[in-house]
Scaffold this motif. Structure first.
Motif, short mmCIF file in Angstrom:
data_model
loop_
_atom_site.label_atom_id
_atom_site.label_comp_id
_atom_site.label_asym_id
_atom_site.label_seq_id
_atom_site.Cartn_x
_atom_site.Cartn_y
_atom_site.Cartn_z
N PRO A 69 0.80 -1.29 0.03
CA PRO A 69 -0.08 0.12 -0.06
C PRO A 69 0.75 1.23 0.04
N GLU A 70 1.89 1.21 0.69
CA GLU A 70 2.64 2.44 0.78
C GLU A 70 3.39 2.85 -0.76
N LEU A 71 3.99 1.69 -1.22
CA LEU A 71 4.37 2.17 -2.72
C LEU A 71 3.13 2.71 -3.65
N VAL A 72 1.91 2.13 -3.33
CA VAL A 72 0.72 2.84 -4.14
C VAL A 72 0.48 4.17 -3.91
N TYR B 143 -1.37 -12.66 -17.65
CA TYR B 143 -2.07 -12.17 -16.36
C TYR B 143 -3.56 -12.99 -16.32
N CYS B 144 -4.28 -13.05 -15.10
CA CYS B 144 -5.48 -13.41 -15.25
C CYS B 144 -6.58 -12.64 -14.22
N THR B 145 -6.03 -11.84 -13.42
CA THR B 145 -6.57 -11.05 -12.80
C THR B 145 -5.98 -9.35 -12.81
N ALA B 146 -6.93 -8.65 -12.61
CA ALA B 146 -6.25 -7.00 -12.28
C ALA B 146 -7.09 -6.31 -11.50
N TRP B 147 -6.42 -5.19 -10.73
CA TRP B 147 -7.18 -4.27 -9.97
C TRP B 147 -6.46 -2.99 -9.83
N VAL B 148 -7.27 -2.07 -9.99
CA VAL B 148 -6.65 -0.53 -10.00
C VAL B 148 -7.01 -0.17 -8.49
N PRO B 149 -5.88 0.08 -7.63
CA PRO B 149 -6.07 0.53 -6.44
C PRO B 149 -6.61 1.87 -6.40
N PRO B 150 -7.50 2.42 -5.44
CA PRO B 150 -8.21 3.71 -5.44
C PRO B 150 -6.93 4.64 -4.51
N ARG B 151 -7.17 5.79 -5.16
CA ARG B 151 -6.33 6.95 -4.46
C ARG B 151 -6.88 7.38 -3.27
N ASP B 152 -6.49 6.53 -2.37
CA ASP B 152 -6.94 6.38 -0.90
C ASP B 152 -5.66 6.39 0.06
N PRO B 153 -5.70 7.69 0.88
CA PRO B 153 -4.53 7.75 1.82
C PRO B 153 -4.58 6.88 2.82
#
Length: 609
Positions: free
Chosen positions: A286-289, A312-322
């Motif tokens: 998370p810190e790197l995101v 790849y077979c899955t993907a996720w876009v992390p939100p801009r969440d502090p």
């Protein structure tokens, strides 16, 4: 857990060769490949690729055959691999930086019909190679028969062969068919939409299946491929400058390289020219995101998938969440089925951990020449419609209502270092071949970018520990890629065992932290008076590596160095010397003697300007 399945939209273009040809014919004047000062339009790339395909067919290459490509990352490499695909064969690309002995073993295993290379690179191999060789120049001089006709019925034929580390000490090769590659590229295009105005950097080694994203995805969508100079893919300064000067808009890198990239450039630098960034290959913290989001407006996509399921077979876009506290690997992409099963092969309840099984159109055909291993890992689908196998990934995951799947670790001895999948058994097998070694074990210590390999040895009674350890290091460097050579070794009187008599890897992993050099300064670097550059370099390297002394010919990477420590050493030297220190000097000259000479020459050239 019931399976999660995404549907494939109607599209019968399941062949990589016809996708390439149709795109090149659609806009032949568009820049397709940029390699330094060399620019190939789509039409020029098509002509060069057809010449390669025509020569290969003239030499007897047919669908189902394999053709090896042994070239530096370059426009010629792109021409070579796409030419093999157009010929109807499967490309087997080998990294020219791997030990020659390892490459020879893989060549013998895959039995290619031909090898595409240059005379200079051919000279690395013995004269009696046993494989017919064609050069890039021969391919370029070939006059193809007109018109060029694609081969028939390639959907289920292999297009790509990818070697990965093997637990038995022998690398294994996944056979990836056309329909698997095209399925994955369509999924990427529908979710991340590249176009003619985009430019994508190709810097990933061809031994890692993610290079397929950097080469084939842009080529079938009309995006320009910009090729990073050979040997510079670990140089964060070079990558940052290339991203800016070449106007790169789409960038893929493994998680550890992303961390290195941000660390080397500093938190104040921004990368808003990037439109999309994709990462994967390792757990994403998370810190790197948060650090990435603070330095770029681009969305970051976390990709997951073993080479056996093609890219790849899955993907996720992390939100801009502090307050982001977990990075997930996401739900299934289109035309992919995922099952989470317990030890008895039964679905686990939602939220409970289990082993991930992967099915769908992205699956490989199995392993080349390894029917037993194929049967072990590609198992019948006893839960779905039974039309295809499931790949037993060996990864522990659990469902999450927000992020699809959460990656929890491995169920076997496989680890990842800098995004590369490593079977510890391959390292151990290589070490056991060294005279004087009775037992060998390897473990990974640390997580993410801090993960490093440590080797443990039990020696014969009359062996000299220092001499045998040095011999093991030399043997591994000769036999394995650099990312598989442990950072440190320790000798033991006996291997620790669990209560049931098995090797206690958990205890070895704990002990590994004591074997590795400290990551913080063990001594204070005090630059001496005067301009003794070698002493300054020695002091800084001692500080960064946490060792009390370094010999003039000791290799930075042999005594615990890695890409992240290069960044720290370079920044420290810049502060002490007041000059810019090119990061690639440490990779090119990893000894104090060589690095000091190169740095002195760089300072002279800088002052002359």
């Amino acid at each position: 857990m019931a399976s999660t399945t995404a549907t494939l939209l109607d599209d019968d273009r399941r062949r990589l060769d016809t996708l390439l040809l149709s795109r090149w014919d659609a806009d032949p004047a568009h820049p397709a490949v940029v390699d330094g000062d060399r620019v190939l339009t789509a039409g020029e790339l098509r002509d060069r690729t057809v010449r390669v395909a025509s020569l290969l067919r003239g030499r007897g290459v047919r669908p189902g055959d394999r053709v090896a490509v042994y070239l530096e990352r370059s426009a010629d490499f792109v021409i070579g691999v796409t030419g093999v695909v157009l010929a109807g064969a499967a490309q087997v690309a080998f990294d020219v930086n791997d030990p020659v002995a390892r490459t020879l073993d893989m060549l013998a295993d895959c039995e290619p019909r031909l090898l595409v290379t240059t005379p200079e690179l051919r000279s690395r191999f013995p004269a009696d190679l046993g494989v017919e060789v064609v050069t890039v120049a021969e391919c370029a001089a070939t006059e193809p028969a007109e018109p060029f006709e694609p081969a028939a019925d390639l959907d289920e034929q292999p297009a790509v062969v990818i070697y990965t580390s093997g637990s038995t000490g022998r690398p294994k090769a996944s056979l990836i068919p056309h329909r698997a590659v095209t399925t994955r590229l369509r999924a990427l295009q529908r979710s991340h939409g590249l176009g003619p105005s985009d430019r994508m950097l190709h810097h990933t080694a061809c031994s890692f299946d993610m290079f397929l994203i950097e080469v084939y995805w842009p080529l079938i969508t009309g995006t320009t491929v910009v090729i990073a100079a050979p040997g510079r893919q670990r140089d964060a300064d070079y990558l940052a400058e290339t991203i800016r000067s070449a106007e790169i808009s789409v960038f893929y890198c493994v998680v550890s390289l992303l961390e290195l990239f941000l660390l080397a450039r500093g938190p104040e630098e921004r990368f808003d020219g990037l439109r999309r960034v994709l990462t994967g290959g390792e757990p994403l913290a998370p810190e790197l995101v948060r650090r990435f989001h603070a330095q770029s407006t681009a969305p970051l996509t976390n990709l997951y998938g073993p080479s056996e399921c093609t890219i790849y077979c899955t993907a996720w876009v992390p939100p801009r969440d502090p307050d982001l506290d977990t990075v997930y690997i996401g739900p299934a992409i289109e035309d992919t089925t995922l099952w989470i099963l317990d030890e008895d092969g039964k679905p686990v309840p939602d939220g409970e951990p289990g082993e991930l099984y992967i099915g769908g159109a992205g699956l490989a055909l199995g392993y080349l020449n390894r029917p037993e291993l194929t049967a072990e890992r590609f198992v019948p689908d006893h839960l779905g419609d039974g039309t295809g196998p499931l790949y037993r990934s060996g990864d522990l995951v659990r469902t999450h209502p927000v992020g699809g799947l959460e990656f929890l670790g491995r169920v076997d001895l496989q680890v990842k270092i800098r995004g590369y999948r490593i079977e510890l058994g391959e390292i151990e097998s290589a070490a056991l071949r060294v005279p004087g070694v009775r037992q060998a074990a390897a473990v990974a210590h640390g997580r993410g970018s801090d993960a490093r390999l440590v080797g443990f040895l039990v020696l014969e009674a009359d062996a000299v520990p220092e001499a045998v350890t040095a011999a093991v290091r030399r043997a591994l460097r000769d036999a394995l890629p650099s990312y598989m050579v442990p950072a440190s070794f320790a000798t033991l009187a006996a291997m620790p065992l669990t209560a049931n008599g098995k090797l206690d890897r958990a205890l070895l992993t704990e002990q590994a932290g004591e074997v590795l050099p400290a990551t913080t300064a063990a001594v204070e670097a005090r630059p001496p008076a005067g301009d003794d550059l070698a002493a300054v370099v020695t002091g800084v390297w001692c500080e960064v590596l946490g060792v009390p002394a370094i010999g003039p010919d000791d290799d930075f990477f042999d005594i615990g160095g890695d890409s992240f420590k290069v960044v720290r050493a370079v920044r420290k030297l810049e502060a002490l010397l007041g000059v810019e220190v090119p990061m690639d000097l440490a990779f090119d000259e990893p000894t104090v003697t060589g690095f000091t000479a190169a740095l002195a020459e760089h300072r002279v050239e800088g002052s002359a300007r």
